[in-house]
Design an enzyme around this catalytic site. Structure first.
Site, PDB file in Angstrom:
ATOM      1  N   ASP A 120      13.400  18.764  19.523  1.00 54.34           N
ATOM      2  CA  ASP A 120      13.336  19.510  18.272  1.00 54.34           C
ATOM      3  C   ASP A 120      12.014  20.265  18.278  1.00 54.34           C
ATOM      4  OD1 ASP A 120      13.833  20.245  15.527  1.00 54.34           O
ATOM      5  OD2 ASP A 120      15.008  18.404  15.357  1.00 54.34           O
ATOM      6  N   ASP A 227      13.859  24.508  14.716  1.00 48.73           N
ATOM      7  CA  ASP A 227      13.897  24.263  13.279  1.00 48.73           C
ATOM      8  C   ASP A 227      13.678  25.566  12.489  1.00 48.73           C
ATOM      9  OD1 ASP A 227      13.834  21.906  11.361  1.00 48.73           O
ATOM     10  OD2 ASP A 227      11.999  22.934  10.747  1.00 48.73           O
ATOM     11  N   GLU A 285      18.195  26.928  14.337  1.00 50.19           N
ATOM     12  CA  GLU A 285      18.673  26.613  12.990  1.00 50.19           C
ATOM     13  C   GLU A 285      18.387  27.815  12.093  1.00 50.19           C
ATOM     14  OE1 GLU A 285      18.126  23.264   9.482  1.00 50.19           O
ATOM     15  OE2 GLU A 285      16.392  24.122  10.472  1.00 50.19           O
ATOM     16  N   HIS A 359      21.191  15.437  10.146  1.00 49.00           N
ATOM     17  CA  HIS A 359      20.295  14.617   9.315  1.00 49.00           C
ATOM     18  C   HIS A 359      20.007  15.254   7.947  1.00 49.00           C
ATOM     19  CE1 HIS A 359      17.819  17.673  11.062  1.00 49.00           C
ATOM     20  NE2 HIS A 359      16.835  17.352  10.255  1.00 49.00           N
ATOM     21  N   ASP A 360      20.458  16.485   7.732  1.00 48.11           N
ATOM     22  CA  ASP A 360      20.218  17.170   6.453  1.00 48.11           C
ATOM     23  C   ASP A 360      21.470  17.241   5.584  1.00 48.11           C
ATOM     24  OD1 ASP A 360      17.584  17.790   7.129  1.00 48.11           O
ATOM     25  OD2 ASP A 360      18.163  19.679   8.092  1.00 48.11           O
TER      26      ASP A 360
HETATM   27  C1  GLC Z   1      14.976  21.852   8.828  1.00 47.91           C
HETATM   28  C2  GLC Z   1      15.117  20.391   9.149  1.00 47.91           C
HETATM   29  C3  GLC Z   1      14.858  19.603   7.902  1.00 47.91           C
HETATM   30  C4  GLC Z   1      13.449  19.882   7.460  1.00 47.91           C
HETATM   31  C5  GLC Z   1      13.175  21.371   7.304  1.00 47.91           C
HETATM   32  C6  GLC Z   1      11.706  21.656   7.294  1.00 47.91           C
HETATM   33  O1  GLC Z   1      15.940  22.298   7.945  1.00 47.91           O
HETATM   34  O2  GLC Z   1      16.364  20.133   9.707  1.00 47.91           O
HETATM   35  O3  GLC Z   1      15.060  18.232   8.080  1.00 47.91           O
HETATM   36  O4  GLC Z   1      13.194  19.247   6.240  1.00 47.91           O
HETATM   37  O5  GLC Z   1      13.696  22.130   8.368  1.00 47.91           O
HETATM   38  O6  GLC Z   1      11.155  21.422   8.556  1.00 47.91           O
END
Ligand code: GLC
Length: 585
Positions: A120, A227, A285, A359-360
């Site tokens: 990540d 991320d 992402e 995880h979100d």
């Molecule tokens: C992404 C991650 C999340 C995190 C956010 C800030 O969306 O998946 O878990 O809180 O970024 O880093």
């Protein structure tokens, strides 16, 4: 500081990649990725927190499932404000997870088993405890410009309400600006105040990020999950945005996402790190990205990313223009229509990633399936069938392969996630009913995905000998990996067969996708076609039996069942949540 050969802000000595080499075909197109959220996966030392040594004895389980790549959520040094998505040292492992040597052992363990590791990469922001930010707090430092420092709004007294440089709200709660008493200025944080945004306009920032990435590639990692990568290019002018009714701030994502230099930065990163030439897997992402943004980022000729995570299909159960906490209905035609539009959009150029949860997000079976005792297993399997038979790279989030469900928290004190806790406080301030807020949390909170992995029916589900950092879902006695592996009809073995099918049959990887009967509100039907091979997928997405409208489907004479959720069934009635993959004659 770690055994890193370089200081955190110096480039690694690694050779720069040779960008003239041709782009090899992406091996990751026929791969399946498994996401490990390390704090909830397996605890080796009884401190209640999952760790790297806990992963090692579970690698054979992953091999048995058949996945090709592990995406490891952050294990870097971090104050853990956002469970590791706030990084204080990019080249060392946080002691709660183990050591760099433990991570090397995980990489070696994966490679020995012919699996790969995707790290990540969180570089839209750092932790406020990163040495870069500590230095940046000094207005005279060369690193001042590495973050987004701004004076108070004109005509306002710095530090007073309304004096923030813009009216932007952070993704979690409150303003996106944090006041710094010492210098009287504010810094931008699109997430928590402990996650200050890096300034990618500064070439030194980019140089150091790329050097750090090369350092990891040299260490043996096989790629990166990036991320919120579409937030790195901020607008040249930071301006106020509109504020919706019953909101205090304007969502900062709107002006920031998919900025004007995004493609330039991604291409530069690819070139400098050698993502293509080293044949690495990369997934960005991208909340708020359109198909066009994804198309640009994954067009191979542009050499940016392998694929992106869209958020559209996980935002359909909210009110348009509302927030993730809405509990709106999600008619099946809307969901399958959205996936189909992305299939279409990236059919010729680019590549999709396929996911139900991570995880979100809440647990897939609770959100899109039916987590009742009666239908949990068939609906979890059918969600797997549908997703894995789309074109793209499927992602399995830990526990999805055994049909883990949302948890059962009823009180705010049970939640750990800063987003959930922040939403609760903000919503109550805005006058929302406490009960409604708790209801939203129970359906949508990220903690639903973060309860410990359920390995067996021993205490704490075999996750830890200590007290887990987040309580185990009480259904672990029934829903656990040990039981699933020992039951040939389990969700686990269905996922294993789906993954095997992808590896065996090129039509699953490359076949053209076509959605059938888009308006049907219970049947999800589509074909995948590669030359003379046609697969038909029919899935009953409901708890009632479904008569197949055979007159509106391709001719089923001579069709062979490749894989079904209910064994060797035929006939034209699908049982509740039954799905079949058929090879047409
Ligand atoms: C992404 C991650 C999340 C995190 C956010 C800030 O969306 O998946 O878990 O809180 O970024 O880093």
């Amino acid at each position: 500081m770690s055994v890193a050969p370089v200081a955190a802000d110096e480039p690694a000595p690694a050779e720069k990649p040779d960008a003239t080499r041709a782009r090899p075909d992406g091996w990751w197109k026929s791969a399946v990725v498994y996401q490990i959220y390390p704090r909830s996966f397996a605890d080796s030392n009884g401190d209640g927190m999952g760790d790297l040594p806990g992963i090692l004895p579970r690698l054979d389980y992953l091999k048995r499932l058949g996945v090709d790549v592990v995406w490891l959520s952050p294990v870097y040094v971090s104050p853990q404000d956002d469970n590791g998505y706030d990084i204080a040292d990019y080249t060392d492992v946080d002691p709660v997870f183990g050591t760099l040597a433990d991570l090397d052992a995980v990489i070696a363990g994966l490679h020995e088993r012919d699996m790969k590791l995707m790290m990540d990469l969180v570089v839209n922001h750092t932790s406020d405890e990163h040495p870069w930010f500590a230095e940046s707090r000094d207005p005279g430092s060369a690193k001042r410009d590495w973050y987004w420092w701004r004076p108070a709004r004109e005509g306002h007294q710095a530090g007073t309400p309304g004096a923030e440089p813009t009216n932007w709200g952070s993704a979690f709660s409150g303003s996106a600006w944090q006041f710094d008493e010492t210098t009287g200025e504010y810094y931008l944080h699109l997430f928590s105040p402990k996650q200050p945004d890096l300034n990618w306009e500064n070439p030194e920032v980019r140089r150091c990020v790329y050097a750090m990435m090369r350092w990891w590639v040299d260490r043996g990692v096989d790629g990166f999950r990036m991320d919120v990568i579409n937030l790195i290019s901020k607008p040249t002018e930071l301006l106020d945005g509109p504020i919706a009714d019953a909101q205090r701030y304007s969502p900062a994502f709107v002006p920031v996402a998919n900025g004007h230099r995004l493609d330039e930065f991604l291409a530069e990163m690819n070139r400098e790190v050698g993502l293509d030439v080293a044949n690495l897997i990369s997934v960005g992402e991208m909340p708020g990205a359109s198909i066009d943004t994804a198309l640009a980022a994954t067009d191979p000729s542009r050499r940016e990313l392998g694929m992106v995570f869209t958020f559209e299909h996980v935002s359909l159960d909210q009110v348009p223009g509302g927030s993730k906490w809405d509990l709106a209905d999600l008619p099946l035609p809307v969901l399958k229509g959205n996936l189909a539009v992305w299939q279409e959009g990236l059919a010729e150029v680019g590549w999709n990633s396929l996911y139900w949860n991570n995880h979100d997000q809440p647990r897939a079976v609770s959100r899109f399936g039916d987590d009742s005792a009666e239908f949990r297993i068939p609906s979890a399997k059918t969600l797997g069938t549908v997703l894995h038979l789309h074109k793209g790279t499927p992602y399995v989030y830990q526990g999805e392969e055994i049909g883990m469900t949302n948890t059962n928290f009823t009180d705010i004190s049970q939640y750990e996630d800063l987003e959930s806790v922040g939403y609760h406080a903000e919503a109550l301030t805005l006058g929302l009913e406490a009960e409604a807020v708790l209801r939203s949390l129970s359906v949508k909170s990220r903690d639903n995905a973060r309860t410990p992995m359920q390995w067996d029916d021993r205490s704490h589900a075999g996750f830890s000998e200590g007290i887990p950092w987040l309580p185990v879902n009480p259904n672990y006695v029934v829903v656990n990996a040990h039981a699933a592996v020992n039951d040939p009809d389990s969700v686990f073995h269905h996922y294993r067969r789906l993954i095997e099918l992808r590896h065996r049959d090129p039509v699953v990887v490359h076949g053209r996708f076509a959605l059938l009967l888009p308006e049907h509100d219970r049947l999800w039907a589509f074909t995948r076609t590669l030359e003379n091979t046609v697969l038909l997928v029919v899935a009953n997405m409901s708890a009632a039996a479904l008569e197949l409208p055979t007159d509106q489907l391709p001719d089923l004479t001579g069709a062979v069942l490749v894989l079904g959720t209910h064994g060797q069934t035929d006939g034209s009635t699908l049982a509740p949540w039954e799905s079949r993959i058929l090879r047409l004659a």
